[in-house]
Design an enzyme around this catalytic site. Structure first.
Site, PDB file in Angstrom:
ATOM      1  N   GLY A   1       0.817  -1.196   0.000  1.00  0.00           N
ATOM      2  CA  GLY A   1       0.000   0.000   0.000  1.00  0.00           C
ATOM      3  C   GLY A   1       0.857   1.253   0.000  1.00  0.00           C
ATOM      4  O   GLY A   1       2.084   1.168   0.047  1.00  0.00           O
TER       5      GLY A   1
ATOM      6  N   GLY B   1       3.358   5.500   4.603  1.00  0.00           N
ATOM      7  CA  GLY B   1       2.868   6.151   5.812  1.00  0.00           C
ATOM      8  C   GLY B   1       1.575   5.593   6.350  1.00  0.00           C
ATOM      9  O   GLY B   1       0.902   6.237   7.158  1.00  0.00           O
TER      10      GLY B   1
ATOM     11  N   LYS C   1       2.623   0.105   7.408  1.00  0.00           N
ATOM     12  CA  LYS C   1       3.068  -1.227   6.995  1.00  0.00           C
ATOM     13  C   LYS C   1       4.247  -1.679   7.854  1.00  0.00           C
ATOM     14  O   LYS C   1       4.230  -2.758   8.433  1.00  0.00           O
ATOM     15  CB  LYS C   1       3.480  -1.215   5.519  1.00  0.00           C
ATOM     16  CG  LYS C   1       2.358  -0.831   4.574  1.00  0.00           C
ATOM     17  CD  LYS C   1       2.793  -0.914   3.136  1.00  0.00           C
ATOM     18  CE  LYS C   1       3.934   0.034   2.774  1.00  0.00           C
ATOM     19  NZ  LYS C   1       3.588   1.458   2.928  1.00  0.00           N
TER      20      LYS C   1
ATOM     21  N   SER D   1      -7.573   3.340 -17.286  1.00  0.00           N
ATOM     22  CA  SER D   1      -8.647   3.873 -16.455  1.00  0.00           C
ATOM     23  C   SER D   1      -8.926   5.346 -16.722  1.00  0.00           C
ATOM     24  O   SER D   1      -9.868   5.914 -16.193  1.00  0.00           O
ATOM     25  CB  SER D   1      -8.339   3.657 -14.978  1.00  0.00           C
ATOM     26  OG  SER D   1      -7.297   4.517 -14.592  1.00  0.00           O
TER      27      SER D   1
ATOM     28  N   LYS E   1      -8.535   6.204  -5.036  1.00  0.00           N
ATOM     29  CA  LYS E   1      -8.979   7.264  -5.937  1.00  0.00           C
ATOM     30  C   LYS E   1     -10.047   8.137  -5.267  1.00  0.00           C
ATOM     31  O   LYS E   1     -10.049   9.358  -5.411  1.00  0.00           O
ATOM     32  CB  LYS E   1      -9.508   6.658  -7.235  1.00  0.00           C
ATOM     33  CG  LYS E   1      -8.379   6.117  -8.119  1.00  0.00           C
ATOM     34  CD  LYS E   1      -8.915   5.390  -9.326  1.00  0.00           C
ATOM     35  CE  LYS E   1      -7.753   4.966 -10.250  1.00  0.00           C
ATOM     36  NZ  LYS E   1      -8.241   4.140 -11.361  1.00  0.00           N
TER      37      LYS E   1
HETATM   38  N1  ADP Z   1      -3.449   2.988  11.923  1.00  0.00           N
HETATM   39  C1  ADP Z   1      -2.430   3.580  12.566  1.00  0.00           C
HETATM   40  N2  ADP Z   1      -2.506   3.804  13.881  1.00  0.00           N
HETATM   41  C2  ADP Z   1      -1.508   4.417  14.537  1.00  0.00           C
HETATM   42  N3  ADP Z   1      -0.395   4.854  13.966  1.00  0.00           N
HETATM   43  C3  ADP Z   1      -0.240   4.657  12.649  1.00  0.00           C
HETATM   44  C4  ADP Z   1      -1.263   4.013  11.876  1.00  0.00           C
HETATM   45  N4  ADP Z   1      -0.840   3.958  10.602  1.00  0.00           N
HETATM   46  C5  ADP Z   1       0.373   4.527  10.571  1.00  0.00           C
HETATM   47  N5  ADP Z   1       0.744   4.945  11.801  1.00  0.00           N
HETATM   48  C6  ADP Z   1       1.995   5.602  12.146  1.00  0.00           C
HETATM   49  O1  ADP Z   1       2.453   6.346  11.044  1.00  0.00           O
HETATM   50  C7  ADP Z   1       3.865   6.298  10.949  1.00  0.00           C
HETATM   51  C8  ADP Z   1       4.306   5.810   9.591  1.00  0.00           C
HETATM   52  O2  ADP Z   1       4.022   4.424   9.483  1.00  0.00           O
HETATM   53  P1  ADP Z   1       4.973   3.404   8.724  1.00  0.00           P
HETATM   54  O3  ADP Z   1       4.754   2.080   9.333  1.00  0.00           O
HETATM   55  O4  ADP Z   1       6.341   3.928   8.684  1.00  0.00           O
HETATM   56  O5  ADP Z   1       4.343   3.471   7.290  1.00  0.00           O
HETATM   57  P2  ADP Z   1       4.716   2.649   5.998  1.00  0.00           P
HETATM   58  O6  ADP Z   1       5.675   1.587   6.387  1.00  0.00           O
HETATM   59  O7  ADP Z   1       3.405   2.119   5.533  1.00  0.00           O
HETATM   60  O8  ADP Z   1       5.253   3.644   5.039  1.00  0.00           O
HETATM   61  C9  ADP Z   1       4.325   5.410  12.051  1.00  0.00           C
HETATM   62  O9  ADP Z   1       4.726   6.193  13.134  1.00  0.00           O
HETATM   63  C10 ADP Z   1       3.090   4.608  12.401  1.00  0.00           C
HETATM   64  O10 ADP Z   1       3.090   4.184  13.729  1.00  0.00           O
HETATM   65 MG    MG Z   2       7.655   1.621   5.697  1.00  0.00          MG
END
Ligand code: ADP
Ligand code: MG
Length: 781
Positions: free
Chosen positions: A363, A366, A369, A685, A728
């Protein structure tokens, strides 16, 4: 350095003389020695002496003075020296004097007179030792014998040494000759100088010769010991043996270190293959000089092996309630994902080494994941580490370098396992889709092996050179774009798709997680600092435009640090209001300029999916005088170009319905452009949006800008389903769109996701007509 015997003091009268301190050399009577003098006071003394008797007293300094030009304290000087005459003085251009002096007789210092200008002594000359050839004969014989022994066995003295010596008979000459060849230390030489009888003096020389012999015998012993075990072919080996012998002689053995390595190995309970290899390396280290490059490489290797958790495992906490609690503690929402994770843990409950799929969270950035992976580790009570594959092109990053040079290291997997300290950690393989490849090998091939339960039982790292079992580890991968992962790799994994958050979800994430965490990190817990819902909403809507919450988190942290500063500097609690946020964060990121532009001819709001979330794109079309050509710009891919052509054909076929004059198709060129950052765009699309823009320019009817749309169309005008619906819609919401137009066949994508369409109208369509009816506005006059 043979001295002419002249200047014997006829009368031993007390004299006042300038002093020249000498370092590292003790001058005996008869000796001729060059000296370099830098000290001002001493130079003054020499100059004074040159105008009179030309005599000075040479006194040796007790200890070596670090800086050459540092004045020697009078307390450092021995109080018995040699009165000498100055034979020559040469001025050195850089300053100071070079002088040549010859020893005359010894003298005992009575008093040192030191002032700013000069250094003098009052000294009593001592009589020269009287040598009797008869009495000294037995000593001289002994001296000659010893000297012969030395020159026979050793390279210290030159080969002619004992030849010259054997021809000498004058005890004085012999003593001088030996003195000049023995490499005496200052203290030893001074002791000899202070002897008062010929017996004492000659015995002293004999003692020194014996010492020299002892040293050279020790050296010989070392050499012999090495030679005994020498293999002719191996010079290197010979040198090592020699070093070993030297170390034994000095009592500096690394035997202790090696013993402790062996002890540790016994505790590790290693497999035979590993055991054999490490023993081989230890034997090798034993034979290597400890300071050599090779030894460093070997030692690092052994240390790495010893530090690896060969048999260390953590015990899983498989309690589902506990896991569920931890997952909720760390992340808001994500219900489906959490359910899936609990399923995963349940499988482990039933069969702890049973097949557990590799999860891959996919996905936009932020959305949690990576932090979900960490959360799973926390829930299970496992150690974890993360390896980011972004930009990894070299296979050895994963599989390690061969141990051929000093800087070689294990790959990231083994490094991580070492740091984690258990052989069953959670390994988060971040950004698996960003893995590259180049001439140094294909890292995704190495990843295949890592992720293959059949192969990772004996994972082979080039640096280790022996297999390491990583089959007990749990792998969790993340990716922005699952399609960018090679098929064999994708097949190994169970992909869990995560989507961006709605504004409401972001607000809840901020309230329940981000704010708390940021306050804690800035030490503002319980300090009365608050971020109201209005402020958070303003951050979400006006300062960020992202599917995830990474920037939101950054901004919250920024506000917290402002509050912390105000608290420390002014002792006041900052009150944040939506209207005053710009004071702390600068102007709003997003001014609603898109809306201001209003409805225009030829411009449609299209919606696109990217690995970084949904995006709204303006699709522009204009007519320019020409011959009916189609020009496409904006880095459009082949599929998108085909959609444009298809849309144009549809428009031509239906020209009559829209009152389009045929000459619009023959006397104009159609230019279609999709702006936005030079990023390549492709996919079918955009079909509906392209058609809308094309019909808009052909009919000169503006497009209603409160709509945004996505959908493929076929030549008959049917709207076909597309991907990335949720992303989207979120993008449309971020761009303040009132109504989003979607293919009816995508309706199922939003089951159980009512929150996504909160605050936006959705128009589900089946045919192009339905779209055009809505978005094409009346012609402008
Ligand atoms: N559903 C959620 N609840 C609480 N914190 C979240 C949530 N989704 C993302 N975060 C926070 O946002 C920040 C970025 O997440 P991250 O795991 O680095 O994203 P990704 O790996 O998807 O790019 C982290 O500090 C994470 O804890
Ligand atoms: Mg990440």
């Amino acid at each position: 350095m043979r001295a002419v015997n002249k200047g014997t003091p006829e009368e031993l009268l007390q004299e006042t003389l300038p002093v020249i301190p000498t370092m590292d050399v003790v001058v005996f009577p008869h000796m001729i020695v060059p000296l370099l003098v830098l000290d001002e006071r001493i130079i003054n003394g020499i100059n004074a002496s040159m105008n009179g008797s030309k005599k000075v007293l040479l006194l040796a300094a007790r200890k070596k003075v670090e800086e050459e030009n540092e004045a020697i304290g009078t307390k450092d000087l021995y109080d018995l020296g040699t009165i000498s005459s100055i034979m020559r003085v040469i001025k050195v251009p850089e300053g100071g004097l070079k002088i040549l002096v010859q020893g005359i007789c010894k003298a005992q210092v009575e008093e040192i007179i030191a002032n700013e200008e000069q250094l003098h002594v009052v000294a009593n000359p001592l009589p020269l030792i009287n040598y009797s050839v008869e009495e000294s004969a037995p000593y001289l014989k002994k001296i000659k014998d010893l000297a012969e022994k030395i020159s026979a066995s050793n390279h210290l003295f030159n080969p002619d040494f004992h030849l010259i010596l054997s021809k000498m008979n004058d005890p004085i000459k012999i003593a001088d000759f030996i003195l000049s060849h023995l490499n005496l230390g200052t203290q030893e030489a001074q002791e000899l100088l202070e002897t008062t009888t010929q017996e004492e003096f000659l015995e002293g020389i004999i003692a020194q010769l014996n010492k020299t012999i002892e040293v050279s015998e020790t050296q010989e012993r070392i050499r012999n010991r090495a030679r005994d075990s020498m293999n002719k072919a191996q010079k290197e080996f010979y040198l090592r043996e020699q070093l070993k012998a030297i170390k034994q002689e000095l009592g500096e053995d690394d035997a202790e270190e090696i013993d402790s390595m062996r002890l540790k190995i016994a505790e590790l309970n290693l497999d035979d293959e590993v055991l054999q290899e490490i023993n081989r390396q230890i034997n090798r280290l034993e034979k290597t000089s400890p300071d050599s490059v090779e030894a460093t490489v070997t030692r690092n290797y052994i240390e790495t092996i010893l530090a690896l958790p060969w048999n260390i495992e953590t015990k899983d906490n498989l309690n589902l309630e506990h896991a569920s609690k931890i997952l909720d503690e760390d992340h808001y929402g994500l219900k489906d994902v959490k359910e899936r994770i609990l399923d995963f843990i349940s499988i482990r409950n039933l069969k702890d080494d049973g097949y557990a799929p590799i999860l891959c969270f996919s996905g936009p950035p932020g959305i949690g994941k990576t932090s979900l992976g960490e959360s799973i580790a926390r829930a299970l009570g496992r150690k974890h580490f993360r390896i980011s594959l972004g930009g990894v092109k070299d296979e050895s990053e994963i599989r390690g370098h061969r141990r051929t040079y000093v800087g070689s290291m294990p790959g990231r997997i083994i490094q991580g396992v070492r740091k984690a300290g258990s052989k069953n950690p959670i390994i988060i393989i971040d950004e698996l889709d960003k893995i590259g490849a180049d001439f140094r090998g294909d890292p995704s091939a190495a990843m295949l092996e890592v992720l293959d339960p059949q192969q990772n039982k004996t994972f082979y790292d080039n640096y280790l050179g022996v297999p390491f079992d990583i089959s007990k580890a749990i792998f969790i991968a993340t990716a922005n774009n699952i399609d960018a992962i090679s098929e064999p790799l994708r097949d190994r994994m169970e992909v869990i798709q995560l989507a961006g958050y709605t504004s409401e979800e972001k607000l809840n994430i901020a309230k329940q997680h981000l704010v708390k965490r940021s306050l804690k990190e800035t030490g503002l817990e319980n300090k009365g600092i608050e971020l109201s819902d209005e402020v958070l909403t303003a951050l979400i809507d006006n300062y960020t435009q992202e599917p995830g919450v990474r920037n939101l988190e950054r901004l919250i942290k920024k506000l917290c640090s402002k509050a912390a500063r105000a608290l420390v500097e002014k002792k006041e609690s900052l009150l944040f209001l939506p209207e005053t946020l710009d004071k702390h964060l600068g102007p709003k990121r997003l001014i609603d300029l898109e809306k201001g532009e209003g409805n225009q001819v030829g411009i449609t709001n299209g919606l696109a999916w990217t690995p970084f979330g949904g995006e709204m794109l303006k699709i522009e079309a204009i007519l320019i005088p020409g011959k009916g050509k189609v020009i496409l710009t904006g880095q459009l891919g082949d599929v998108m170009k085909e959609s444009a052509t298809a849309a144009l054909s549809y428009a031509r076929a239906h020209a009559a319905e829209f009152n389009i004059n045929q000459d619009r198709f023959t006397e104009y060129d159609l230019h279609i452009h999709v702006p936005a950052g030079g990023t390549p765009k492709d996919g079918p699309s955009g079909g509906m949006a392209l058609l809308s823009s094309i019909l808009s320019v052909l009919t000169n009817r503006p497009i209603n800008a409160t709509y945004a749309m996505t959908g493929e169309i076929n030549l008959r005008g049917k709207v076909m389903p597309i991907g990335g619906v949720r992303e989207k819609i979120l993008a449309a919401k971020r761009n303040n769109i009132e109504t989003v137009i979607l293919p009816i066949q995508n309706k199922n994508d939003l089951v159980n996701q009512e929150e996504v369409t909160l605050g936006i109208n959705v128009l589900w369509v089946e045919n192009a007509d339905e779209v055009l009816d809505k978005v094409l506005m009346p012609q402008i006059a």
